[in-house]
Structure formats: structure tokens, C-alpha cells
Design a protein around this motif. Structure first.
Motif, PDB file in Angstrom:
ATOM      1  N   ALA A  57      16.210  29.685  57.832  1.00 56.90           N
ATOM      2  CA  ALA A  57      16.904  30.938  57.484  1.00 56.90           C
ATOM      3  C   ALA A  57      17.354  30.891  56.024  1.00 56.90           C
ATOM      4  O   ALA A  57      17.242  31.884  55.292  1.00 56.90           O
ATOM      5  N   SER A  58      17.820  29.747  55.605  1.00 53.84           N
ATOM      6  CA  SER A  58      18.316  29.611  54.231  1.00 53.84           C
ATOM      7  C   SER A  58      17.169  29.816  53.215  1.00 53.84           C
ATOM      8  O   SER A  58      17.330  30.504  52.207  1.00 53.84           O
ATOM      9  N   LEU A  59      16.003  29.245  53.520  1.00 49.85           N
ATOM     10  CA  LEU A  59      14.857  29.419  52.609  1.00 49.85           C
ATOM     11  C   LEU A  59      14.453  30.888  52.490  1.00 49.85           C
ATOM     12  O   LEU A  59      14.048  31.352  51.423  1.00 49.85           O
ATOM     13  N   LEU A  60      14.592  31.620  53.605  1.00 48.62           N
ATOM     14  CA  LEU A  60      14.126  33.020  53.621  1.00 48.62           C
ATOM     15  C   LEU A  60      15.236  34.019  53.291  1.00 48.62           C
ATOM     16  O   LEU A  60      14.971  35.211  53.179  1.00 48.62           O
ATOM     17  N   GLY A  61      16.453  33.549  53.157  1.00 50.71           N
ATOM     18  CA  GLY A  61      17.573  34.473  52.960  1.00 50.71           C
ATOM     19  C   GLY A  61      17.763  35.343  54.193  1.00 50.71           C
ATOM     20  O   GLY A  61      18.031  36.537  54.102  1.00 50.71           O
ATOM     21  N   ALA A  62      17.604  34.713  55.367  1.00 45.77           N
ATOM     22  CA  ALA A  62      17.723  35.458  56.634  1.00 45.77           C
ATOM     23  C   ALA A  62      18.905  34.901  57.423  1.00 45.77           C
ATOM     24  O   ALA A  62      19.533  33.922  57.024  1.00 45.77           O
ATOM     25  N   ARG A  63      19.210  35.516  58.569  1.00 47.46           N
ATOM     26  CA  ARG A  63      20.222  34.980  59.475  1.00 47.46           C
ATOM     27  C   ARG A  63      19.511  34.034  60.436  1.00 47.46           C
ATOM     28  O   ARG A  63      18.376  34.300  60.836  1.00 47.46           O
ATOM     29  N   PRO A  64      20.174  32.935  60.852  1.00 46.13           N
ATOM     30  CA  PRO A  64      19.501  32.013  61.777  1.00 46.13           C
ATOM     31  C   PRO A  64      19.024  32.704  63.057  1.00 46.13           C
ATOM     32  O   PRO A  64      17.978  32.352  63.590  1.00 46.13           O
ATOM     33  N   ASP A  65      19.767  33.728  63.519  1.00 47.94           N
ATOM     34  CA  ASP A  65      19.331  34.371  64.768  1.00 47.94           C
ATOM     35  C   ASP A  65      18.203  35.384  64.542  1.00 47.94           C
ATOM     36  O   ASP A  65      17.848  36.133  65.455  1.00 47.94           O
ATOM     37  N   GLU A  66      17.637  35.395  63.358  1.00 41.85           N
ATOM     38  CA  GLU A  66      16.436  36.208  63.109  1.00 41.85           C
ATOM     39  C   GLU A  66      15.183  35.326  63.032  1.00 41.85           C
ATOM     40  O   GLU A  66      14.081  35.823  62.767  1.00 41.85           O
ATOM     41  N   ILE A  67      15.368  34.011  63.223  1.00 44.79           N
ATOM     42  CA  ILE A  67      14.272  33.045  63.050  1.00 44.79           C
ATOM     43  C   ILE A  67      13.821  32.528  64.410  1.00 44.79           C
ATOM     44  O   ILE A  67      14.632  32.002  65.178  1.00 44.79           O
ATOM     45  N   TYR A  68      12.523  32.643  64.700  1.00 41.79           N
ATOM     46  CA  TYR A  68      11.978  32.159  65.977  1.00 41.79           C
ATOM     47  C   TYR A  68      10.804  31.233  65.687  1.00 41.79           C
ATOM     48  O   TYR A  68       9.930  31.582  64.893  1.00 41.79           O
ATOM     49  N   PHE A  69      10.819  30.082  66.347  1.00 42.03           N
ATOM     50  CA  PHE A  69       9.715  29.138  66.132  1.00 42.03           C
ATOM     51  C   PHE A  69       8.536  29.495  67.033  1.00 42.03           C
ATOM     52  O   PHE A  69       8.714  29.783  68.222  1.00 42.03           O
ATOM     53  N   VAL A  70       7.346  29.490  66.431  1.00 40.74           N
ATOM     54  CA  VAL A  70       6.101  29.770  67.158  1.00 40.74           C
ATOM     55  C   VAL A  70       5.124  28.638  66.846  1.00 40.74           C
ATOM     56  O   VAL A  70       5.482  27.687  66.137  1.00 40.74           O
TER      57      VAL A  70
END
Ligand code: PLP
Length: 387
Positions: A57-70
Motif C-alpha cells: 500500500a505504501s509503494l502505491l500510495g493506497a490504503r492497506p484495505d485496498e490491496i489484495y494478493f492474487v
């Protein structure tokens, strides 16, 4: 003596960073529990996965709850595109570009087979779409715009800020395949509110093959592509691949620390390679947008030679690169990306992509500059295209 490998094919895949390997190994041996287990041995793993999610999330400037591992970039692209159209059943139109990776091209073809209208925007000689054409292609029933952030073959960077703003203005979802962009250029999703879905892949940024990330903007309705258990907040079923998730997190952190280096040192080596090859080899040209481009990529064409022959001779010197032409079922077909850009046949067939990484050294580049002119003149002497 066997040559040292000079690896200039980092858009294909990258070496796993030793710090990444070190971080993931305990998750095979000591910390092998299942994050969904009730016991603390497994349950504690959840904390490590949360940490990896925060690193990405930090690398993308996103919130952790917007990140899903696939499992990979391809799964991320499939998931995003299908989720977008399936959650808007009344809309039957999507827009994409002519230079997408096959992970998107094939998914778009599948949508066509299912009765969707797919508008494919062409590109100019730099590999750029026209924003006016994009605006004109938008319809009442457009569900999704899908455009890659950076092209894997040429490194050309699309104007994602503008494209996502157009999508947002028209209330259309936007998906970007950022597999080549993440880790090579700064990305801040907090500032780009029009991006609903973004995809990246571990093996392009020094994590192992077989792990990817799907970003879904908070509030966007999502329909899972892989269904089963409740892992990844119900967005992606399947027991978490903990070692690779940990690897992805550390790789993301290292990518963030090395972003500056990508933009300066890696770009300087790429520029040196490109400048010298163009100066030393007649009838050579750069393919792609030389201004809006990934710092690590150059795609150079050499007139009247076969890309695959160049690769074979480079391989003899221990140099790994890739070519824009592929021998498919006996007929030599040049890349769909170069064809869409209108690169003339006699150049498109002799295109070579060199893609560098933070491990590339000046000596590596000097070696390529030393051997390439000889390789090209040797091939031109035996070329059937020779005048
Ligand atoms: N998208 C782009 C632009 C790529 O370059 C690649 C891999 O080459 C992919 C998607 C697919 O990623 P993966 O190999 O993780 O499935």
C-alpha cells in the motif's frame, strides 16, 4: 570460460532480491501455519500478511484495505475486468488500447465472444493514444476503460492522470495494468481518484514469480473471480501463499527505497546504451516515446535483420534481451505493439528490447555496446533483405 550472464530482460522477469529470499524463507519452515487457523501458530501469520499489505500500500500510495494478493498480474487483470463488467450488467461496452499485454487482450477477446462491444483505440508512432479519440469513444453504456500504465515492449507511459480523470468525469470505471510501471516510477493512488482497479506483479520487481497484487479502490463494488473461502476479505479465495506475500511486501519496500535510483542511475545506463547503439549502428531507430518512458527500457530496431537472429548471437556473448518478433507457426510475425505504432516491416522485424534493473552495471552496458555493431553487420551481410 563461460561468460557471465548480462541480464537485460528485466521486463520479462527479474532476479529475486536476496533480502526478499531471506524474508520469505522462514514462512516455508518455521512459520508455515495457515492464517485462517484458530491456533496462534497459524493465526499469528495474519500479522505478517497485514504488514506485507501495508508495504505494498505504501509503494502505491493506497490504503492497506485496498490491496489484495492474487497469483500473478494475469489473474489481477482478468479479475479486475470481469468484476467491472459483471457488477454493471446494464453496460455492455468497454474501451481499451491496441498495445495492451495479452493478459488484457485475451480478456477483451473473451468479452467480445460474450457479446460485449470492445473499442480498441489505436496509437501513434510513439505508442500514445489520443485523448480526443478516447473522449469520442465513450458511450452511455461504457462500463470500463482499461489502459496499461506502461508498455512492456517499448516502455511508453500512458497519460494515466488524464485518462483516469476522463473516466472519472464520465462516471466510468478505470482499470490500469501497471505491471511494468510499479517499482520503476512513482505512483500515488491517493492523488488519482479515477483509478478503480490497478494490477502489479511480483516477478517484475524482484519478488518471485507467482504473486501479484490487485488494488480495488475503496467503495468500488467487486465480484470475486476466484470463489471459495473468505481469504483476502472475501475478494480472492484460496489459502494465502504466505511466503510469496511476505516476499511481495519486502520487494515493494525495496522498490520504494530504490525508486530514485531507477529514475537516475538506471535511466542513465539505458540512455548510454541507446545513444551509443544508435550512433554506432547505421539504420537503427528507437521505438516508443522517448520522453514519456520507463527509465529501464529501450526498444531499438535495426533495419533488415531478424530480431531472433540478433538474440541468438547476443546469447552467445551471455547477453539476455528480447525481441519484438516471434516465430509463430512458421510465419514471422512482428509484435502487435510495433505494428500498432506503424513501425515499418523492415525495422519491426529487427527490434530488440533491452530492459535494465537496479542490478545492471556500467560494465554490462559497455559489453553490449562493444558487441552489437559486429553482430548487426555480420547479420546484414547474410541478410536476404540485403539490397
Ligand atoms: N501485464 C504486463 C504489461 C506484463 O508485462 C505482464 C508480464 O509480462 C503481465 C501483465 C502478466 O503478468 P504475470 O506474468 O504476473 O501474469
Amino acid at each position: 570460460m563461460k561468460n557471465k550472464v548480462i541480464y537485460l530482460d528485466n521486463n520479462a522477469t527479474t532476479q529475486v532480491d536476496s533480502q526478499v529470499v531471506e524474508a520469505m524463507l522462514p514462512f516455508f519452515t518455521e512459520k508455515y501455519g495457515n492464517a485462517s487457523s484458530m491456533h496462534s501458530f497459524g493465526g499469528n501469520i495474519g500479522k505478517d500478511i497485514r504488514n506485507a499489505r501495508s508495504q505494498v500500500a505504501s509503494l502505491l500510495g493506497a490504503r492497506p484495505d485496498e490491496i489484495y494478493f492474487v497469483s500473478c498480474g494475469t489473474e489481477g487483470d482478468n479479475s479486475a475486468i470481469f468484476s467491472s463488467v459483471l457488477t454493471q450488467p446494464e453496460k455492455r461496452h468497454v474501451i481499451t488500447s491496441a498495445v495492451e499485454h495479452s493478459a488484457v487482450v485475451a480478456t477483451m477477446n473473451e468479452l467480445k465472444r460474450r457479446g460485449y462491444d470492445v473499442t480498441v483505440l489505436g496509437v501513434d508512432e510513439r505508442g500514445q493514444i489520443s485523448l480526443d479519440e478516447l473522449r469520442n469513444a465513450i458511450r452511455e453504456d461504457t462500463a470500463l476503460i482499461s489502459m496499461m500504465w506502461a508498455n512492456n515492449e517499448t516502455g511508453t507511459i500512458f497519460p494515466i492522470e488524464e485518462i483516469s480523470a476522463i473516466a472519472e468525469e464520465h462516471g466510468i470505471q478505470f482499470h490500469t495494468d501497471a505491471v511494468q510501471a510499479v517499482g520503476k516510477m512513482p505512483i500515488n493512488l491517493k492523488e488519482l481518484k479515477g483509478i478503480d482497479y490497478l494490477v502489479c506483479s511480483g516477478h517484475k520487481l524482484h519478488a518471485p514469480k507467482g504473486i501479484g497484487v490487485l488494488y480495488v479502490r475503496k467503495g468500488v463494488r467487486y465480484k470475486p473471480y476466484i470463489i471459495g473461502g473468505h481469504q483476502e476479505y472475501g475478494k480472492r479465495a484460496g489459502t494465502e501463499n504466505t511466503p510469496y506475500i511476505i516476499a511481495m511486501g519486502v520487494a515493494a519496500q525495496l522498490a520504494q527505497e530504490n525508486l530514485e535510483k531507477e529514475q537516475t542511475e538506471v535511466a542513465a545506463l539505458r540512455d548510454m546504451l541507446e545513444k551509443e547503439l544508435i550512433a554506432r549502428i547505421p539504420d537503427s531507430r528507437i521505438n516508443g516515446d522517448t520522453v514519456h518512458r520507463l527509465p529501464n527500457t529501450t526498444n531499438i530496431s535495426f533495419k533488415n535483420v531478424e530480431g531472433e537472429a540478433i538474440l541468438l548471437l547476443l546469447d552467445g556473448h551471455g547477453i539476455c534481451a528480447s525481441s519484438g518478433s516471434a516465430c509463430t507457426s512458421g510465419s514471422l510475425e512482428s509484435s502487435h505493439v510495433l505494428r500498432a505504432m506503424g513501425v515499418p516491416f523492415e525495422y519491426a522485424h529487427g527490434s530488440i528490447r533491452f530492459s535494465l534493473s537496479r542490478y545492471t552495471t556500467k560494465e554490462d552496458i559497455e559489453k553490449v555496446i562493444e558487441v552489437m555493431p559486429g553482430i548487426i553487420s555480420r547479420l546484414r551481410e547474410i541478410s536476404p533483405f540485403k539490397k
